[in-house]
Write a protein that holds these residues in place. Structure first.
Motif: not given
Length: 316
Positions: A21-44
């Motif tokens: 919301e601040k316009g600061w977030l340029k990217a997110v790094v996440t790791s494999p695993g249960s990636f289809e259930k990764n809520l961080v990835k889903n948010f992105c």
């Protein structure tokens, strides 16, 4: 300000929303695993934010470094990330790697601070933001804030509450950082201690040696992340998900783990060390989730005893 976040944990979501919301977030790094259930990835994905899924077959350092260069990142937050950050990245003086840790460092270093704080019956916890170095949860502290740990608060409830409080902690830390980097304070190593990853043996209820308060703390520490504290009843493994303290005046000298009352109106009560008692509210088996009342309806009666059997159980 350009920020990258390394995370694969739900606790980071409020912070990600704030940065976005601040316009600061340029990217997110996440790791494999249960990636289809990764809520961080889903948010992105829902917000159109670049999300890098690390490739295990490629260099961690190269993948992250390339992202930092292409985004001209000012700051990297590590928030619930499962991999150790390589020293080569931390030594890049053009960037600051800041870790968000749910304890008052240098206390409760390690991968599962909330579990151990709840299990140990702490009455206070906190959020620490510190510059990362080559040690686990070491490095000078930028900002930390203490919060109350409420009695009977579960892991899930505490994690959710701290994840919301972290947004304001991050805001205060950034304000401090913008004033002067010399505000970093070295951790007092004489006060430091850490706990390891949680093993199966840490989840076992020891009716003989744990008080009612200690068992309740263990149950709360396991809920929901480990599905409950482990015990055995009639040869079957049970996960105790929720309990509450109880006072029973007309029962004494029962062996710890023995069911004192199994009443369809009042519930299921079990004796603990020092003649204390707990009410069993919710348990989970391999087949279902059951209330104490349901166990009574299924025929569980007073006098039956919960057991602990560590010899049969292997560690996770």
């Amino acid at each position: 300000m350009k920020i990258i976040v390394l995370s694969n944990h739900i606790a980071a979501l409020p912070a990600l929303v704030y940065f976005h919301e601040k316009g600061w977030l340029k990217a997110v790094v996440t790791s494999p695993g249960s990636f289809e259930k990764n809520l961080v990835k889903n948010f992105c994905n829902s917000k159109g934010i670049k999300c890098l899924l690390l490739d295990h077959d490629a260099s961690f350092s190269d993948q992250v470094n390339n992202l930092l260069v292409t985004t001209a990142t000012d700051l990297v937050f590590v928030f619930g990330f499962s991999k150790k950050i390589p020293d080569v990245l931390l030594q890049n003086h053009k960037l600051r790697f800041l870790n968000i840790h749910f304890s008052l460092l240098p206390a409760y270093r390690g991968p599962a601070p909330l579990f151990w704080q709840i299990k140990n019956g702490e009455t206070a916890t906190g959020i620490t933001i510190h510059k990362m170095d080559s040690s686990f949860d070491g490095g000078p502290i930028l900002y930390q804030e203490q919060f109350q740990l409420y009695p009977e608060e579960s892991f899930g409830a505490l994690n959710s509450r701290l994840s919301q409080l972290a947004v304001n902690v991050i805001r205060k830390a950034l304000e401090k950082l913008n004033k002067n980097e010399s505000q970093f304070v070295d951790q007092d190593e004489s006060l430091s201690f850490s706990y390891p990853s949680v093993k199966r043996e840490d989840l076992l209820i020891d009716w003989e040696n744990q008080t009612a308060a200690e068992i309740m703390n263990l149950v709360n520490a396991c809920n929901p992340i480990f599905s409950g504290a482990i015990t055995f009843l009639n040869g079957q493994e049970l996960a105790v998900v929720e309990v509450s303290p109880a006072i029973i005046n007309d029962v004494s000298n029962l062996e710890p783990g023995t069911i004192a009352y199994a009443d369809g109106n009042y519930g299921l009560f079990v004796a603990c060390k020092y003649n204390t008692f707990l009410r069993i509210n919710i348990v989970q088996t391999s087949e279902s989730i059951l209330s104490g009342y349901k166990l009574i309806a299924l025929g569980l009666k007073a006098g039956v005893r919960f057991q602990q059997n560590m010899q049969q159980e292997s560690l996770c």
